[in-house]
Design an enzyme around this catalytic site. Sequence first.
Site, PDB file in Angstrom:
ATOM      1  N   PRO A   8       1.010  -1.235  -0.166  1.00 48.79           N
ATOM      2  CA  PRO A   8      -0.062  -0.125   0.018  1.00 48.79           C
ATOM      3  C   PRO A   8       0.988   1.050   0.034  1.00 48.79           C
ATOM      4  CG  PRO A   8       0.020  -0.896   2.132  1.00 48.79           C
ATOM      5  CD  PRO A   8       0.940  -2.013   1.441  1.00 48.79           C
ATOM      6  N   MET A   9       0.525   2.167  -0.877  1.00 52.76           N
ATOM      7  CA  MET A   9       1.510   3.511  -0.937  1.00 52.76           C
ATOM      8  C   MET A   9       0.698   4.576  -1.410  1.00 52.76           C
ATOM      9  SD  MET A   9       4.793   1.953  -3.239  1.00 52.76           S
ATOM     10  CE  MET A   9       3.792   0.824  -4.214  1.00 52.76           C
TER      11      MET A   9
ATOM     12  N   GLN B  13      -6.153  -1.033   3.204  1.00 51.84           N
ATOM     13  CA  GLN B  13      -5.268  -0.937   4.595  1.00 51.84           C
ATOM     14  C   GLN B  13      -5.984   0.356   5.164  1.00 51.84           C
ATOM     15  OE1 GLN B  13      -1.447   1.077   4.970  1.00 51.84           O
ATOM     16  NE2 GLN B  13      -0.844  -0.821   5.486  1.00 51.84           N
TER      17      GLN B  13
ATOM     18  N   CYS C  28       3.389   3.730   9.196  1.00 47.44           N
ATOM     19  CA  CYS C  28       3.568   4.650   8.532  1.00 47.44           C
ATOM     20  C   CYS C  28       4.210   5.524   9.607  1.00 47.44           C
ATOM     21  CB  CYS C  28       2.312   5.365   8.031  1.00 47.44           C
ATOM     22  SG  CYS C  28       2.378   6.845   7.311  1.00 47.44           S
TER      23      CYS C  28
ATOM     24  N   LYS D 173       0.715  -4.312   9.258  1.00 45.96           N
ATOM     25  CA  LYS D 173       1.968  -4.113   8.615  1.00 45.96           C
ATOM     26  C   LYS D 173       2.969  -3.440   9.736  1.00 45.96           C
ATOM     27  CE  LYS D 173       4.211  -2.441   4.483  1.00 45.96           C
ATOM     28  NZ  LYS D 173       4.939  -1.214   4.952  1.00 45.96           N
TER      29      LYS D 173
ATOM     30  N   ASN E 100       9.328  -7.094   3.777  1.00 48.84           N
ATOM     31  CA  ASN E 100       9.186  -5.741   2.994  1.00 48.84           C
ATOM     32  C   ASN E 100      10.591  -5.048   3.304  1.00 48.84           C
ATOM     33  OD1 ASN E 100       7.670  -2.918   3.437  1.00 48.84           O
ATOM     34  ND2 ASN E 100       8.078  -3.802   1.391  1.00 48.84           N
ATOM     35  N   GLY E 101      10.995  -4.518   1.944  1.00 47.44           N
ATOM     36  CA  GLY E 101      12.177  -3.316   2.283  1.00 47.44           C
ATOM     37  C   GLY E 101      13.255  -3.706   1.255  1.00 47.44           C
ATOM     38  N   ASP E 102      13.264  -2.571   0.346  1.00 43.31           N
ATOM     39  CA  ASP E 102      14.644  -2.724  -0.506  1.00 43.31           C
ATOM     40  C   ASP E 102      14.514  -3.700  -1.601  1.00 43.31           C
ATOM     41  OD1 ASP E 102      15.602  -0.410   0.865  1.00 43.31           O
ATOM     42  OD2 ASP E 102      17.161  -1.583   2.024  1.00 43.31           O
TER      43      ASP E 102
ATOM     44  N   GLY F  91       7.028  -2.343  -2.844  1.00 43.93           N
ATOM     45  CA  GLY F  91       6.594  -1.033  -3.010  1.00 43.93           C
ATOM     46  C   GLY F  91       7.124  -0.253  -3.987  1.00 43.93           C
TER      47      GLY F  91
END
Length: 331
Positions: free
Chosen positions: A17-18, A71, A101, A140, A201-203, A225
């Site tokens: 989600p962004m 979300q 967030c 998350k 999640n991440g990178d 993302g």
Amino acid sequence: MLQIGTVKLANWLVMAPMAGYTNLAFRLVAKAQGAGLVTSEMISAAGLTRRQKKTIEYLKSVPAEKPLAVQIFGSSPETMARAAEIAVEAGADIVDINMGCPVKKVVKTGAGASLLRDLKQTSRIIRAVRHVCPVPLTAKIRLGWSRGKPVALETARMLQDCGVDALTIHPRFATDGFSAPADWEWIRKVKEHLKIPVIGNGDVMEAPTAIRMKKSTGCDGVMIGRGGLKKPWIFRQILRLEKGMPAPDPDLLERRNLVINHARLFREYMPEKRALHGILGALMWYTKGLPNSAHFRESISRARDFDSLLGAVDRYFAELENVPAARYEAQ
């Protein structure tokens, strides 16, 4: 395949989600490119319960993107529970709680990553939502609020005990933003301590990175993302690599067709002014690193309607065919 509660996904790839990006148009693009699960933009629980028109619009969905995770964020158990009910009534297949967030206007209300500073209140929120939510519930999280105070394991166990069906961990602290490298070792630690599915999640900016995260951490799924904004075809590439198949970037024609299709989806599901703004933002990601892209982005910023925008896109890709470096991968 990844299963979250009663929802069986086609694969283990999840679109993150962004806010400002994962609208219906982009979700359809990501789904067509192979994402097993797509997620709405982060939606205010307070806005949903007040039936604010713009907030309710975030729930708009079509069958082609299913299954859909919605979300929500907030700090009140009652408000979050009602928001979850509204999301399910609108067709959400999964409800996700935002606990990561770090944006100031979110955390100052006690929502988002601020929940990592008050696990008792967070537990009340999760239990309230779980009580009324008939579909799978996920959350998350980040590692904690600030460095030196990791609460990921404690939080993860609490979420599992409260009935969460799966957990996504972004292994940075809230105060890191996106500046520090994601510490994947924490994904492995959380996975070792939980029985429910854990999504890392991440990178993950390139397809091979997703494969490496899954193998090195043992996570059940990978959430992508920013890497998906720049290269929505990353989902397709990952699935091909998993099968031992070549996974090249799309050629110029494929990339142009993707841009045109994305623009048409914006136009179909949004008022033209908002749609135009949305596709302009998407084009900034799609063309970053391509030859003469800075000049192209500057030129389309003056577009006032879709016809002129699509004309500029056609001219740009036609020019690229004559540029020797045009088939270089976007950096």
